[in-house]
Design a protein around this motif. Sequence first.
Motif, PDB file in Angstrom:
ATOM      1  N   LYS A  47     -31.344 -17.969  17.199  1.00 17.57           N
ATOM      2  CA  LYS A  47     -29.899 -17.769  17.171  1.00 17.57           C
ATOM      3  C   LYS A  47     -29.516 -16.403  17.708  1.00 17.57           C
ATOM      4  O   LYS A  47     -30.073 -15.386  17.312  1.00 17.57           O
ATOM      5  CB  LYS A  47     -29.377 -17.926  15.747  1.00 17.57           C
ATOM      6  CG  LYS A  47     -27.875 -17.863  15.641  1.00 17.57           C
ATOM      7  CD  LYS A  47     -27.444 -18.055  14.195  1.00 17.57           C
ATOM      8  CE  LYS A  47     -25.929 -18.003  14.130  1.00 17.57           C
ATOM      9  NZ  LYS A  47     -25.433 -17.113  13.132  1.00 17.57           N
ATOM     10  N   GLN A  50     -22.848 -16.944  16.721  1.00 24.22           N
ATOM     11  CA  GLN A  50     -22.392 -17.987  15.814  1.00 24.22           C
ATOM     12  C   GLN A  50     -22.272 -19.318  16.533  1.00 24.22           C
ATOM     13  O   GLN A  50     -21.729 -19.399  17.634  1.00 24.22           O
ATOM     14  CB  GLN A  50     -21.030 -17.609  15.221  1.00 24.22           C
ATOM     15  CG  GLN A  50     -21.102 -16.546  14.146  1.00 24.22           C
ATOM     16  CD  GLN A  50     -19.785 -16.433  13.404  1.00 24.22           C
ATOM     17  OE1 GLN A  50     -18.739 -16.798  13.917  1.00 24.22           O
ATOM     18  NE2 GLN A  50     -19.840 -15.929  12.192  1.00 24.22           N
ATOM     19  N   ALA A  51     -22.766 -20.369  15.907  1.00 20.34           N
ATOM     20  CA  ALA A  51     -22.625 -21.717  16.453  1.00 20.34           C
ATOM     21  C   ALA A  51     -21.264 -22.259  16.045  1.00 20.34           C
ATOM     22  O   ALA A  51     -21.136 -23.086  15.149  1.00 20.34           O
ATOM     23  CB  ALA A  51     -23.749 -22.617  15.942  1.00 20.34           C
ATOM     24  N   SER A  52     -20.229 -21.737  16.683  1.00 21.69           N
ATOM     25  CA  SER A  52     -18.851 -22.101  16.378  1.00 21.69           C
ATOM     26  C   SER A  52     -18.040 -21.933  17.655  1.00 21.69           C
ATOM     27  O   SER A  52     -18.540 -21.447  18.676  1.00 21.69           O
ATOM     28  CB  SER A  52     -18.284 -21.204  15.277  1.00 21.69           C
ATOM     29  OG  SER A  52     -18.273 -19.856  15.716  1.00 21.69           O
ATOM     30  N   GLY A  55     -17.911 -18.282  18.444  1.00 26.96           N
ATOM     31  CA  GLY A  55     -19.221 -17.854  18.899  1.00 26.96           C
ATOM     32  C   GLY A  55     -19.490 -18.303  20.327  1.00 26.96           C
ATOM     33  O   GLY A  55     -20.056 -17.559  21.135  1.00 26.96           O
ATOM     34  N   ASP A 231     -20.040 -22.658  11.730  1.00 27.05           N
ATOM     35  CA  ASP A 231     -21.326 -21.957  11.721  1.00 27.05           C
ATOM     36  C   ASP A 231     -22.004 -22.058  10.360  1.00 27.05           C
ATOM     37  O   ASP A 231     -23.196 -22.358  10.258  1.00 27.05           O
ATOM     38  CB  ASP A 231     -21.117 -20.483  12.100  1.00 27.05           C
ATOM     39  CG  ASP A 231     -22.442 -19.733  12.226  1.00 27.05           C
ATOM     40  OD1 ASP A 231     -23.259 -20.134  13.067  1.00 27.05           O
ATOM     41  OD2 ASP A 231     -22.653 -18.769  11.488  1.00 27.05           O
ATOM     42  N   GLN A 235     -25.455 -23.985   9.188  1.00 30.82           N
ATOM     43  CA  GLN A 235     -26.480 -23.287   8.400  1.00 30.82           C
ATOM     44  C   GLN A 235     -26.844 -24.108   7.164  1.00 30.82           C
ATOM     45  O   GLN A 235     -28.014 -24.204   6.776  1.00 30.82           O
ATOM     46  CB  GLN A 235     -25.960 -21.908   7.970  1.00 30.82           C
ATOM     47  CG  GLN A 235     -25.902 -20.880   9.077  1.00 30.82           C
ATOM     48  CD  GLN A 235     -27.231 -20.160   9.277  1.00 30.82           C
ATOM     49  OE1 GLN A 235     -28.245 -20.532   8.715  1.00 30.82           O
ATOM     50  NE2 GLN A 235     -27.216 -19.124  10.092  1.00 30.82           N
TER      51      GLN A 235
END
Length: 270
Positions: A47, A50-52, A55, A231, A235
């Motif tokens: 990573k 952010q996986a958003s 992000g 995000d 997680q």
Amino acid sequence: MNASSRSAEKAHDSTWMDHAIRAGLVAYGVVHLLVGWLALQLALGEKEDQASNSGALHYLAEQPLGGVLVWLVAIGMFLLVLWRLLEFGFGFDDESDDAKRWRKRAGSLGKAVIYGAIGWSAVQTATGSGGGKGGTDSTTAKLMQLPGGQLIVGLVGLAIIGYGGSLVYRGWTEKFREHLDAQGQSGKDGSAYVKLGKAGYIAKGVAIAVVGGLFGYAAITHDPKKSGGLDQALQTVLEQPFGQVLLVVIALGIAAYGVFCFARAKHLSR
């Protein structure tokens, strides 16, 4: 109907609006491809951001000509906002059931809010003003402080879960086919588009439903820190048994949704 209303309705039905929608859908597809890529990095322990949506925009800004690309995404999102607002005001007139027509119009208004939030996030990223750390938990904390705040947060969670569930339903039943013209549903290409759409809608719906679940958990525990955006939801998926596999599947599904947006732009039906 006054002159301004007639002009707005004419704009809604115009060819240039089709071009604007196509441009917006391409931008929306790019955002989902980047979110899918960041989610895949998260799943593989690599990573970087952010996986958003935010992000993804920050990741895009770091690429060559990234600032220009982020501005193009912002413009695309605001074009989609314009479309959905016009749809809210003048769309679905062919629907005979008034309740159903207004339900669809309300859905268009909700989508306008989503597109607008992404567009505004893109503007903040492009101008370097999006570095604040407010976050979802601080917003939830403010809601919690309102009279009946715990109930409000719980209702927000249920609404988000409902939206996620509706995406899963659209994916499973292939109702999204209505977004593609006849050519986009035929032949080998059409079959591929439908498969991408099915995977994309279901994966995106599951991810959003997890976000809603976090809000619900925050309401039950009265702890704003338990809420979170996409995000944190991803997680949470990663922390479950077989979480890495599940997250890879969701990441690929979100990316598939992005590719479906490109197909929808090419074979637009509205």
